[in-house]
Design an enzyme around this catalytic site. Structure first.
Site, PDB file in Angstrom:
ATOM      1  CB  THR A 258      -5.612   7.870   6.346  1.00 16.15           C
ATOM      2  OG1 THR A 258      -4.310   7.341   6.062  1.00 16.15           O
ATOM      3  CG2 THR A 258      -5.482   9.160   7.132  1.00 16.15           C
ATOM      4  CB  THR A 259      -4.925   2.449   6.056  1.00 12.46           C
ATOM      5  OG1 THR A 259      -4.264   2.348   7.312  1.00 12.46           O
ATOM      6  CG2 THR A 259      -4.076   3.258   5.083  1.00 12.46           C
TER       7      THR A 259
ATOM      8  CG  HIS B 262      -0.441   8.508   2.224  1.00 12.35           C
ATOM      9  ND1 HIS B 262      -1.299   7.434   2.243  1.00 12.35           N
ATOM     10  CD2 HIS B 262      -0.010   8.662   3.504  1.00 12.35           C
ATOM     11  CE1 HIS B 262      -1.401   6.969   3.477  1.00 12.35           C
ATOM     12  NE2 HIS B 262      -0.624   7.692   4.267  1.00 12.35           N
TER      13      HIS B 262
ATOM     14  CG  HIS C 129      -1.737  -1.139   1.440  1.00 12.73           C
ATOM     15  ND1 HIS C 129      -2.754  -1.456   0.574  1.00 12.73           N
ATOM     16  CD2 HIS C 129      -1.719  -2.117   2.376  1.00 12.73           C
ATOM     17  CE1 HIS C 129      -3.334  -2.577   0.977  1.00 12.73           C
ATOM     18  NE2 HIS C 129      -2.729  -2.997   2.061  1.00 12.73           N
TER      19      HIS C 129
ATOM     20  CD  GLU D 155      -3.813   9.366   3.384  1.00 14.71           C
ATOM     21  OE1 GLU D 155      -3.501   9.247   4.583  1.00 14.71           O
ATOM     22  OE2 GLU D 155      -4.499   8.516   2.771  1.00 14.71           O
TER      23      GLU D 155
ATOM     24  CG  HIS E  14       0.768  10.177   7.384  1.00 11.16           C
ATOM     25  ND1 HIS E  14      -0.251   9.509   6.759  1.00 11.16           N
ATOM     26  CD2 HIS E  14       0.520  11.501   7.234  1.00 11.16           C
ATOM     27  CE1 HIS E  14      -1.090  10.400   6.242  1.00 11.16           C
ATOM     28  NE2 HIS E  14      -0.647  11.614   6.500  1.00 11.16           N
TER      29      HIS E  14
ATOM     30  CG  HIS F 287       3.055   5.422   6.144  1.00  8.38           C
ATOM     31  ND1 HIS F 287       2.800   5.341   7.492  1.00  8.38           N
ATOM     32  CD2 HIS F 287       1.992   6.093   5.615  1.00  8.38           C
ATOM     33  CE1 HIS F 287       1.634   5.904   7.752  1.00  8.38           C
ATOM     34  NE2 HIS F 287       1.130   6.377   6.636  1.00  8.38           N
TER      35      HIS F 287
HETATM   36 ZN    ZN Z   1      -0.542   7.490   6.272  1.00  7.81          ZN
END
Ligand code: ZN
Ligand code: NAG
Ligand code: NAG
Length: 289
Positions: free
Chosen positions: A227-228, A120, A91, A130, A143, A118
Site C-alpha cells: 500500500t506504499t 496506519h 511514514h 487502510e 500490518h 507497522h
Molecule cells: Zn501497511
C-alpha cells in the site's frame, strides 16, 4: 514575480531532465500522504501504483465468497519472547522482528516468515485504517508483513507474485485499550519521536499483539499490493474480522510522532498515513467463515 520565476525554473528543470531521458525527478520525489507527495501523485513516479490489483480495498462483507479450502492461519513461533527493533521511518511506526516466526495454512502455499509490522492511523478516530468494511474505516490498522521462505529474502520476494503474505488487523477504541500489548512499546515512543530514530522493544511475544483469542480467526482473503510505493502487486492479503483494542490515550501516542528528522527546520506529525481504497477491478474476495 517571485513565484512566476520559480514556476519557470521548475518547468525548465523538468524539460532538461526529460531531454536526458532520465527520471531524476522521480528519484527526488519523496512520497508521503499529503499535498503533492500524496497517494494521488504516487503513480506519476512509481508506475506500479497504477496497477490493476492495488491495495487497500473496501471489503463488501456480504459479497465475499465462502471458500472451504482456506481454513485457519497457523501461527508458529508467535509465542516466543523476543526483543525487536522499533523505528520511526517517517511514514509509520515500524517494528522489525527478530528471530524466526512463521505463518502457514489458511490457503497459503508454503511457509511465510515474519519480517516486520507497522501501523496506519488517523489524526482522528473516525478514520485511519487502510482497508474498510462496507465503507467503514477504523481508527488504526496493523500490518504484519511475511515473505515466502522459499525466496530466501524479502527483497527477492518483492518480485514474486506470491512473495508476501500480509496480515491486516483493525483496531477498535475501548476505554482501556490493550494494556498488555502497548505497554511493551508505547513507553518507547519518546525514543523514536523523529524520523530515522530507532530503539529496542521490551521482550514481547508477537501473539500478545493479536486479537484475543488469536486461534481460529475469521478473515477475508484477496490478491493485492504493497500500500506504499512502489506498490508491487505481490501481496496475498488476509484481513481479519476481529479487532484489537486500543484507547484514545494510546492512539494519541502514535499521533505525536514526527514525519521529519530531528535536524529538520519544520515539523509535521505522521497522521492520516493511509492510502485511500483502490478499485477492485473484478478481483475475488474470499472468506474462511
Ligand atoms: Zn501497511
Ligand atoms: C519482477 O522483475 C521483472 C524484471 O524487472 C519484472 O518484469 C516483473 O514484472 C517483476 N515481477 C513482479 C511480480 O513484480
Ligand atoms: C490469487 O492469485 C493466485 C495466482 O494467480 C490464484 O491462484 C488465487 O486463486 C488468487 N486468489 C484469489 C483470492 O483470487
Amino acid at each position: 514575480m517571485h513565484s512566476y520565476a520559480r514556476v519557470y525554473m521548475d518547468s525548465t528543470l523538468f524539460f532538461v531532465l526529460g531531454i536526458l531521458g532520465f527520471s531524476l525527478a522521480t528519484e527526488n520525489f519523496h512520497w508521503g500522504y499529503h499535498g503533492d507527495s500524496g497517494p494521488f501523485y504516487w503513480e506519476q513516479h512509481f508506475k506500479g501504483c497504477a496497477g490493476k490489483s492495488q491495495s487497500p480495498i473496501d471489503i463488501p462483507r456480504e459479497d465475499a465468497e465462502y471458500a472451504e479450502h482456506l481454513g485457519f492461519i497457523q501461527f508458529n513461533g508467535y509465542s516466543d519472547l523476543r526483543v525487536h527493533t522499533l523505528k520511526n521511518n517517517g511514514h509509520s511506526l515500524q517494528v522489525d522482528v527478530s528471530g524466526d516466526s512463521f505463518i502457514e495454512g489458511g490457503g497459503l502455499e508454503g511457509l511465510y516468515k515474519v519480517s516486520q509490522f507497522h501501523f496506519h492511523w488517523g489524526r482522528r478516530s473516525d478514520r485511519g485504517s487502510e482497508h474498510t468494511f462496507d465503507g467503514t474505516a477504523f481508527p488504526m490498522e496493523m500490518h504484519i508483513v511475511h515473505y515466502k521462505t522459499e525466496y530466501g529474502s524479502i527483497n527477492e520476494a518483492l518480485n514474486k507474485s506470491d512473495g508476501l503474505a500480509v496480515l491486516g488487523f483493525m483496531f477498535k477504541v475501548t476505554p482501556f485499550g490493550s494494556v498488555f500489548f502497548f505497554e511493551k512499546f508505547l513507553k518507547k515512543l519518546a525514543d523514536v519521536k523523529y524520523s530515522g530514530e530507532s530503539t529496542h522493544t521490551s521482550p514481547m511475544r508477537l501473539a500478545d499483539m493479536l486479537p484475543i483469542p488469536w486461534q481460529n480467526l475469521q478473515y477475508f482473503r484477496y490478491n493485492g499490493s504493497l500500500t506504499t510505493p512502489p506498490c508491487n502487486e505481490v501481496a496475498i492479503w488476509t484481513v481479519f474480522t476481529r479487532s484489537i483494542f486500543i484507547s484514545e490515550l494510546q492512539l494519541q501516542q502514535f499521533r505525536k510522532l514526527y514525519a521529519n528528522e530531528k535536524s529538520s527546520k519544520s515539523f509535521e506529525r505522521i497522521s492520516d498515513n493511509f492510502r485511500p481504497v483502490q478499485p477492485l477491478n473484478n478481483r475475488r474476495i474470499l472468506r474462511n467463515f
